[in-house]
Enzyme design. Structure first.
Site, PDB file in Angstrom:
ATOM      1  N   GLU A   1      -7.163  12.687   8.116  1.00 11.66           N
ATOM      2  CA  GLU A   1      -7.547  14.015   7.618  1.00 11.66           C
ATOM      3  C   GLU A   1      -7.220  15.112   8.626  1.00 11.66           C
ATOM      4  OE1 GLU A   1     -11.001  13.716   4.229  1.00 11.66           O
ATOM      5  OE2 GLU A   1     -11.551  14.627   6.117  1.00 11.66           O
TER       6      GLU A   1
ATOM      7  N   HIS B   1      -1.479 -13.469   9.105  1.00  4.22           N
ATOM      8  CA  HIS B   1      -1.042 -14.375   8.043  1.00  4.22           C
ATOM      9  C   HIS B   1      -0.771 -13.613   6.751  1.00  4.22           C
ATOM     10  CE1 HIS B   1      -2.025 -18.027  10.416  1.00  4.22           C
ATOM     11  NE2 HIS B   1      -2.757 -17.119  11.047  1.00  4.22           N
TER      12      HIS B   1
ATOM     13  N   LYS C   1      -9.798  16.783  -6.403  1.00  8.22           N
ATOM     14  CA  LYS C   1     -11.097  17.231  -6.919  1.00  8.22           C
ATOM     15  C   LYS C   1     -10.898  18.209  -8.072  1.00  8.22           C
ATOM     16  CE  LYS C   1     -13.676  16.964  -2.604  1.00  8.22           C
ATOM     17  NZ  LYS C   1     -14.288  17.759  -1.540  1.00  8.22           N
TER      18      LYS C   1
END
Ligand code: PA5
Length: 433
Positions: free
Chosen positions: A287, A308, A423
């Site tokens: 951010e 792995h 948003k």
């Protein structure tokens, strides 16, 4: 107090000494912008000296509330998203590592909610609390973020149904802005005990405010040790000389690698207790740096598990990444030693008498060597032990290095304009008739 150390020997094959010389004045200028509080987003530098100017009255109130939570409840539900929960979860798992989140010996169980919009998770969480007494810490600086606000609606109703209005009020703790936002208004109206997120501390830099401190104190983490570690880091990382200051060396190394096309930084750990620390770190760096078309992409890996799965790519795939390895030096209490067997049918007697910690660190060393050979620069951050003191140092180390890194990139490390886009769309869709 033992302190964390940054080992950059694993970057030597990739960064020439003259490149260090060239970047040093730029890093020092970025650090000065920060120290003199005249860079971008300078209104959000409250975290910079927070460890040495803590409000002792507020700390006492936090400890008292924590004590009350422990005496009232077996479970604490912490509701928040992004910077409003990641630091607490990271610290909790670092200081109190448990299998599947369950603490031992009747200690307060802490659950997190409001970190996404899954209805199934909320139902399962409510089921997991069952008939046990619980309290809620709702954390939101803006007080309007949908995920935590919605989760709080459910838990508030549950508390009111179970304990009545007055009883619920005794069990709800709000951490929010001093004067603004729906949560502040709600807390005042309902009479919840409220804690302040300072105006000049953004969410992802807020772990050492009430945002992190109240849940941690409730869980029994010693705040003085955590804050003492952060205060030590504050003193240690004030030096403006890039060669003397590990926060500046870290910012410089990752910026030099970024300029060479290493656009992904993978934070690697070898202990599950570091999983959420990596989540916190990803949010802090993602951010803060990812804007204006720039920024390193912060990723994480948990070794040896991910050797792995991601190991092949890391060793052999596209060479656009580097690793920062978290290395815990001292073994756990009660370190496990490999037993010898008479038959040695599994052929592991060569490890008999060695601790798993030792084996894990050989894996770390071997992997670093292999990855460096595979052209992946490796930085190593050595944690002398897994204590709250060291965690306090680590939080501060990453915060300061992040701010300097952002200034080096030429971005404002303290805003997050990009988060608004989703948003806006989500609200548009939700408000459609
Ligand atoms: O770092 C940040 O500012 C964000 O990640 C916020 O912490 C997050 O969006 C939650 O915001 P709020 O505390 O306002 O609910």
């Amino acid at each position: 107090m033992p302190h964390i150390q940054l080992d950059l020997s694993g970057t030597e094959p990739f960064i020439r000494p003259e490149e260090w010389k060239a970047i040093a004045p730029q890093v020092e200028a970025a650090a000065q912008l920060l120290e003199q509080r005249c860079g971008l987003g300078a209104d959000f530098l409250g975290w910079l000296d927070l460890p040495v100017r803590l409000d002792s009255a507020e700390l006492q109130r936090i400890e008292a509330a924590a004590q009350r939570i422990r005496s009232q409840s077996e479970v604490l539900v912490v509701i928040g998203i992004g910077g409003s929960y990641l630091g607490a979860q990271a610290a909790l798992e670092f200081c109190r590592p448990t299998l599947r989140g369950k603490p031992s010996g009747g200690a307060l169980e802490v659950f997190f909610a409001g970190t996404h919009l899954s209805g199934l998770y909320l139902k399962q969480l409510i089921r997991a609390i069952g008939g046990r007494d619980f309290s809620v810490n709702i954390i939101s600086k803006s007080g309007t973020t949908l995920e935590p606000a919605l989760a709080f609606r459910f838990f508030r109703r549950l508390l009111e149904e179970r304990y009545g209005l007055a009883g619920a009020r005794e069990r709800i703790y709000a951490t929010t802005d001093r004067s603004r936002g729906a949560l502040r208004a709600l807390a005042e109206r309902q009479g919840y005990e409220a804690f302040v997120i300072p105006d000049d501390v953004g969410g992802r830099f807020s772990v050492l405010t009430a945002v992190g401190l109240l849940p941690l104190a409730a869980a029994g983490i010693p705040l003085d040790a955590l804050l003492g570690g952060a205060a030590k880091a504050y003193q240690r990382y004030r030096d403006g000389n890039v060669l003397q200051n590990d926060t500046l060396r870290y910012a410089a190394a990752r910026n030099l690698l970024y300029r060479k096309g290493k656009a992904i930084e993978v934070l690697v750990s070898y202990e599950p207790r570091l999983f959420y620390l990596a989540e916190w770190w990803k949010q802090l760096y993602g951010e803060s740096e990812g804007k204006d078309g720039k920024g390193l992409f912060p990723a994480s890996a948990q070794f040896t598990t991910d050797l792995h799965s991601l190991g092949q790519y890391l060793q052999d795939g596209r060479r656009h990444l580097f690793e920062t390895v978290l290395d815990i030096e001292t073994p756990e209490d009660g370190a496990l030693t490999v037993p010898a067997t008479e038959d040695d049918l599994d052929g592991l007697n060569y490890l008999a008498g060695k601790t798993l910690h030792y084996i894990n660190r050989q894996a770390l060393q071997g992997t670093m060597e292999a990855h460096i050979e595979g052209q992946v620069p490796n930085l190593r951050l050595i944690l002398p032990e897994a204590s709250p003191q060291v965690l306090g140092q680590l939080f501060y180390f990453f915060e300061k290095a992040c701010a300097v890194s952002g200034y080096l990139l030429g971005v404002n490390p303290f805003d997050q304009p990009g988060v608004e886009a989703y948003k806006k769309n989500m609200l548009r869709l939700l408000k459609q008739p």
